[in-house]
Scaffold this motif. Structure first.
Motif, mmCIF file in Angstrom:
data_model
loop_
_atom_site.group_PDB
_atom_site.id
_atom_site.type_symbol
_atom_site.label_atom_id
_atom_site.label_comp_id
_atom_site.label_asym_id
_atom_site.label_seq_id
_atom_site.Cartn_x
_atom_site.Cartn_y
_atom_site.Cartn_z
ATOM 1 N N ALA A 74 17.321 -22.311 -30.365
ATOM 2 C CA ALA A 74 17.087 -22.387 -28.923
ATOM 3 C C ALA A 74 18.428 -22.283 -28.201
ATOM 4 O O ALA A 74 19.061 -23.293 -27.893
ATOM 5 C CB ALA A 74 16.378 -23.685 -28.574
ATOM 6 N N CYS A 81 23.860 -17.312 -31.185
ATOM 7 C CA CYS A 81 23.750 -17.253 -29.723
ATOM 8 C C CYS A 81 25.041 -16.822 -29.042
ATOM 9 O O CYS A 81 25.023 -16.365 -27.906
ATOM 10 C CB CYS A 81 23.386 -18.633 -29.175
ATOM 11 N N ASN A 117 17.565 -27.195 -27.985
ATOM 12 C CA ASN A 117 16.553 -28.144 -28.434
ATOM 13 C C ASN A 117 15.898 -27.786 -29.765
ATOM 14 O O ASN A 117 14.920 -28.424 -30.157
ATOM 15 C CB ASN A 117 15.475 -28.308 -27.350
ATOM 16 N N ASN A 118 16.413 -26.780 -30.453
ATOM 17 C CA ASN A 118 15.847 -26.406 -31.756
ATOM 18 C C ASN A 118 16.975 -25.827 -32.610
ATOM 19 O O ASN A 118 17.564 -24.816 -32.251
ATOM 20 C CB ASN A 118 14.723 -25.386 -31.573
#
Length: 171
Positions: free
Chosen positions: A81, A67, A86-87
């Motif tokens: 995520a 990310c 959250n993942n």
């Protein structure tokens, strides 16, 4: 004017003023530290003879980009995520890292968001991960990045996700 009272540094004499002496000492000390650091770095470097014994570097390494636009090879964790965290894939154990695919087993930690995400609990789901579809990484010549991730849940999948799901990696 008494010559013994004249500051020699102000008229071009040999004796530097106290401030100048401090600066000279600081520069000498800095130079000495830089030389010591360079000597340590040179000692830690791999000798040229050892470098020739290694296998040649892969001309187009394969990476997975996270990310934060950081490239990784065989990461132990990978955030799926990016927006809310959250993942996350954790405890990844890579079985292969090849020219077309990379496979690992690990755990998908998913926030159940019950009753809402900030109060939710992370649940663990065993998963097999496959990275695929290598493509050139824009802005990074000679680097290929995987552009697809497939998650195959080996037990239950987090609702409402199916047991076999594929996502595009767009980073």
């Amino acid at each position: 004017m008494d010559a013994s009272r004249v500051d020699a540094s102000r008229i071009g004499g040999l004796a530097p003023a106290p401030r100048t002496r401090f600066r000279i000492r600081l520069r000498v000390r800095s130079a000495a530290l830089l030389c010591a650091a360079a000597a340590l770095a040179a000692g830690a470097a791999v000798p040229a003879s050892a470098q020739t014994a290694r296998a040649p570097m892969d001309p187009s390494p394969l990476v997975v980009v996270d990310c934060f636009s950081q490239a990784h090879v065989r990461p132990q964790e990978y955030l799926l995520a990016c927006g809310d965290g959250n993942n996350r894939l954790v405890n990844l154990r890579w079985n292969s890292w090849g020219q077309r695919t990379a496979t690992a087993s690990g755990t998908d930690m998913v926030n159940d968001c019950t009753p809402y995400c900030a109060a939710g609990r992370f649940r663990a789901y065993p998963v097999t991960v496959t990275l695929s579809h290598p493509r050139p990484w824009p802005g990074h010549p000679d680097v290929q990045r995987y552009t697809s991730v497939r998650l195959l849940y080996t037990d239950k999948a987090p609702p409402p996700v199916s047991k076999d799901v594929t996502y595009k990696l767009v980073y």
